[in-house]
Design a protein around this motif. Structure first.
Motif, short mmCIF file in Angstrom:
data_model
loop_
_atom_site.label_atom_id
_atom_site.label_comp_id
_atom_site.label_asym_id
_atom_site.label_seq_id
_atom_site.Cartn_x
_atom_site.Cartn_y
_atom_site.Cartn_z
N ILE A 84 0.78 -1.25 -0.07
CA ILE A 84 -0.02 0.07 -0.01
C ILE A 84 1.01 1.35 -0.14
O ILE A 84 0.63 2.26 -0.79
N VAL A 85 1.87 1.10 1.04
CA VAL A 85 2.63 2.48 0.73
C VAL A 85 3.31 2.69 -0.42
O VAL A 85 3.43 3.84 -0.91
N LEU A 86 3.96 1.59 -0.96
CA LEU A 86 4.68 1.65 -2.31
C LEU A 86 3.73 2.07 -3.50
O LEU A 86 3.99 2.99 -4.21
N GLY A 87 2.57 1.37 -3.30
CA GLY A 87 1.58 1.59 -4.63
C GLY A 87 1.10 2.99 -4.45
O GLY A 87 0.96 3.79 -5.33
N VAL A 88 0.64 3.57 -3.26
CA VAL A 88 0.38 4.97 -3.03
C VAL A 88 1.48 5.90 -3.49
O VAL A 88 1.23 6.81 -4.50
N GLY A 89 2.58 5.75 -3.21
CA GLY A 89 3.90 6.47 -3.51
C GLY A 89 3.86 6.42 -5.14
O GLY A 89 4.13 7.43 -5.70
N ILE A 90 3.81 5.36 -5.65
CA ILE A 90 4.00 5.27 -7.27
C ILE A 90 2.72 5.90 -7.97
O ILE A 90 2.89 6.72 -8.74
N ALA A 91 1.52 5.90 -7.42
CA ALA A 91 0.24 6.69 -7.91
C ALA A 91 0.51 7.95 -7.68
O ALA A 91 0.26 8.62 -8.70
N TRP A 164 8.59 -11.48 -3.43
CA TRP A 164 7.94 -11.62 -4.51
C TRP A 164 6.54 -11.24 -4.32
O TRP A 164 5.85 -10.81 -5.42
N ASP A 165 5.87 -11.40 -3.49
CA ASP A 165 4.59 -10.94 -3.36
C ASP A 165 4.18 -9.20 -3.34
O ASP A 165 3.31 -8.96 -4.06
N VAL A 166 5.17 -8.70 -2.90
CA VAL A 166 5.42 -7.06 -2.83
C VAL A 166 5.48 -6.58 -4.61
O VAL A 166 4.97 -5.91 -5.19
N TRP A 167 6.40 -7.51 -4.98
CA TRP A 167 6.81 -7.36 -6.52
C TRP A 167 5.55 -7.33 -7.33
O TRP A 167 5.31 -6.65 -8.31
N GLN A 168 4.80 -8.63 -7.20
CA GLN A 168 3.80 -8.65 -8.07
C GLN A 168 2.51 -7.90 -7.94
O GLN A 168 1.70 -7.32 -8.74
N TRP A 169 2.27 -7.58 -6.72
CA TRP A 169 1.17 -7.04 -6.19
C TRP A 169 1.17 -5.22 -6.00
O TRP A 169 0.11 -4.72 -5.73
N THR A 170 2.45 -4.68 -5.78
CA THR A 170 2.26 -3.33 -5.57
C THR A 170 1.88 -2.58 -6.85
O THR A 170 0.99 -1.46 -6.52
#
Lengths: 292, 446
Positions: A84-91, A164-170
């Motif tokens: 969530i942190v990485l995903g929001v950051g990228i967004a 790998w879970d973070v890589w796939q789902w971020t």
């Protein structure tokens, strides 16, 4: 003026969906519940008998089940917040104006990890994390770091699964968050930017309320996905070394498909289902209240 | 009168024998298969050299008989589950592929037909079948359960010591270790250097951990899974000696050995990263294939080292049996296929195409021993094997999971050898108790 729709019309539109759902969803679920109340081992099929809640008692008093639940919980509490942190950051980065073609290209790139089959991710990981020939250790070697025993060490194997879970789902989180950010009215966002240059203030007071529905959806989906994470781990570590990566779905598969104890595996799966539904309801209650 | 009776009896016998021999000489696969032309036999194969050899051979069987063989190729890990589900659901399989540790399960559930149903039928039994030509240990262990033969040995293994004789020579050794103690105390220190390791014992948490790692260290040291009365024997001094030996030997193995399956161990030897492995004979063709192995002429093969209790090498392999659920035509067609594939006449072809037959006659050919260098070691190993290397009863699928979990934990140091063995023993006895072995409901057969 309201028009009364005939019951037969409603049935015609809804019927196929309800029938399909009942066939592929409800009926197997009910069958699973029924089997969870039986001693039913495929290799002793003639000894099948009704045992009431005995399978549930066995599962709930089995330390192996709770150890698997603990491992799954740790995976969830490390992996999902990181995504969530990485995903929001990228967004937020992609939401900045003026990125043009770069944004389109990045969006496309973000789809690739999600589009890769879970089992393939596990197989790739097995090769990439190979202690001798793996590309990960090759890169570490360039930095002067000695080869790491990724798959054969319990802690490292666990870290590799999280990685790998973070890589796939971020990327999934990033794309949902990006879509949510697109729903913020531009005039409000522009007005806020004129008022303050602090990104945190804009995020907290303008963007976050629009992100909440997406975040709840992400939480529900990622919780369910994490609880049933199987393919990638199975092909990568098969729950090992030892029991280091034996998450709950791996345990259920082992009980049902390797020990052939369908009754016990069904009880484990039903407990997991109840937990998933409970968590989904809890998210909606806790977070949706904020945007009502 | 007496003489006349005697002569007539003799004449009658002679007539009988002549008729019998005429029947024998008259038997042909083509004739036997005529009523079953057009029948399809469904069977599960693995993706291993012996199965690829059989796949190359089967078109000849199909053209001779008109019987179609429909093969589903599965990974080993899925083969048991798929077959169990098929048999429970009364599915399509007409022949069962049986790992030696599945035989008790399949036989007790009535999923396979005793072989004598067909060997007694003169229309179906090839007069040259010659059951005595199979290695007795292999026939009984792979195809037999509780005194009845169900399957004919098809894909046959024994554990062998594959080694890199060039690495051993460079380290000052003329030949392979004769004992496990030598392997650890002499070869281990000399060959573990410069990023290379003396030995790799594949120990991944699946059947590999139980069969290739855990059991392999029990038997040569005098240990075993069970005592005669089916109690755990894992905490006996002999079993403990074997399991502790495995822990000590780990310092001469590559790190992460608990994640090594067959592919990794074979590859480590093939690439020159380890000097010795103990592997199934079936991997001979992989190690001699220049596309998959760099070891070349440095490859040499010996029987597994001896322990204080003798050699007791790993024993594994598969038989093929006729499935009970098949209809009569399919049963007959499946038997003809199994009989043909494992026949004395086809053993040489099977061997040359990469399979490992269980026929003694084929190994008596001196030329074969020269061409296939694993043969002398294999034949020697099959003289000294233990049928219950892994117990073959129906409870093994449950017990192997326990061994896999706690055997891996031992190797990782998460539990001591003694504690791990105690836990496996207690859980194993619990399974056997539930199954009814201790109250006389089931015979103590393994």
């Amino acid at each position: 003026m309201t028009t009364r729709v005939r019951a037969s019309t409603i049935a015609a539109f809804l019927g196929p969906s309800v029938f399909a759902l009942a066939l592929v969803g409800i009926a197997p679920l009910l069958y699973g519940v029924w089997k969870s109340l039986h001693f039913f081992n495929l290799t002793k099929a003639n000894q099948q008998e009704f045992v009431g809640l005995a399978n549930y008692a066995t599962v709930l008093t089995d330390p192996v089940f709770w150890q698997s639940m603990y491992r799954t919980a740790v995976l969830f509490f490390v992996s999902v917040p990181t995504q969530i942190v990485l995903g929001v950051g990228i967004a937020l980065l992609l939401h900045r104006p003026g990125l043009g073609a770069l944004r389109a290209l990045t969006r496309l790139a973000l789809v690739l990890p999600m589009a890769t089959t879970y089992a393939v991710v596990g197989l790739l990981a097995q090769v990439m994390f190979n202690i001798k020939y793996g590309v990960i250790n090759q890169f570490l070697g360039f930095a002067g770091i000695a080869p790491v025993n990724w798959i054969g060490d319990p802690v490292n194997a666990y870290i590799a699964v999280i990685f790998w879970d973070v890589w796939q789902w971020t990327p999934f989180v990033a794309l949902v968050m990006l879509a949510s950010l697109s729903s913020v009215p531009p005039e409000i966002e522009e007005a806020a930017r004129l008022e303050t240059g602090r990104w945190w203030t804009i995020l907290r007071h303008i963007q976050l309320p629009f992100l909440v529905p997406g975040l709840v959806a992400v939480l529900i989906l990622r919780t369910a996905d994490t609880l049933k994470l199987f393919d990638m781990v199975f092909t990568m570590t098969r729950g090992g070394p030892g029991s280091a990566t034996e998450f709950i779905a791996i345990l259920i598969e082992r009980t049902g498909n390797r020990q052939f104890d369908i009754g016990l595996a069904s009880a484990q799966a039903i407990i997991l289902l109840v937990l998933t539904v409970f968590l989904a309801r809890a998210y909606i209650r806790l977070f949706y209240r904020e945007v009502r | 009168m007496k003489l006349r009776n005697c002569v007539s009896a003799f004449a009658f016998m002679a007539l009988g024998l002549a008729a019998g021999s005429q029947a024998a000489s008259a038997w042909s696969l083509e004739e036997a298969a005529k009523p079953y032309a057009g029948t399809t036999v469904d069977v599960v194969f693995l993706d291993r050299p012996g199965y690829n050899a059989a796949k190359e051979m089967l078109p000849e069987f199909e053209s001779k008989t008109g019987i179609k063989v429909n093969i589903t190729t599965l990974p080993y890990e899925n083969a048991l589950g798929e077959q169990v589900r098929d048999f429970v659901a009364q599915g399509d399989l007409d022949a069962a592929l049986i790992d030696l540790v599945w035989i008790g399960n399949f036989a007790e559930n009535g999923w396979i037909v005793p072989a004598d149903t067909f060997t007694k039928d003169p229309k179906l039994a090839d007069p040259d079948l010659d059951m005595n030509d199979f290695f007795p240990l292999v026939l009984n262990a792979f195809g037999g359960w509780n005194g009845t033969i169900y399957g004919l040995p098809f894909d046959n293994y024994s554990g062998l010591l594959f080694y890199n004789k060039c690495m051993l020579k460079d380290a000052g050794f003329d030949g392979p270790p004769e004992t496990w103690a030598d392997l650890k105390d002499k070869y281990g220190p000399a060959l573990t250097k410069d990023g290379k390791f003396a030995f790799a014992l594949q120990s991944k948490r699946n059947e590999t951990q139980s069969a290739d790692s855990f059991a392999r260290m029990l038997w040569p040291f005098g240990g075993s899974f069970l005592t005669k009365d089916f109690k755990s024997n894992l905490n006996s001094p002999e079993s403990q000696a074997g399991l502790n030996f495995r822990q000590d030997l780990m310092k001469y193995m590559p790190p992460g050995i608990v994640s090594y399956d067959h592919a990794e161990a074979v590859n480590a030897l093939a690439q020159g990263d380890v000097a010795m492995i103990t592997e199934w004979s079936a991997f001979y063709s992989t190690l001699t294939n220049k596309d998959t192995s760099k070891i070349g002429d440095c490859l040499a093969i010996a029987p597994e080292p001896k322990g204080p209790a003798g050699r007791k090498p790993a024993l594994g392999g598969f038989s093929l049996a006729v499935a009970t659920q098949a209809d009569d035509n399919e049963k007959a067609a499946a038997w003809l296929m199994i009989q043909w594939l494992t026949s004395k006449a086809n053993a040489q072809t099977y061997l040359e195409k990469g399979g490992v037959p269980a026929r003694q006659s084929v190994y008596q050919n001196a030329d074969n021993a020269k061409r296939f260098t694993y043969i002398p070691a294999l034949v020697e190993s099959w003289q000294d094997g233990v049928p219950e290397f892994r117990p073959r009863f129906a409870e093994w699928p449950t017990i192997t999971e326990i061994v896999q979990e706690w055997g891996s934990k031992m190797m990782l140091g998460e539990v001591s050898v003694e504690e791990g063995a105690k836990t496996i023993g207690a859980k194993m006895e619990e399974v056997l108790q539930k199954a009814g072995y201790y109250d006389g409901k089931k015979p103590l057969a393994q």
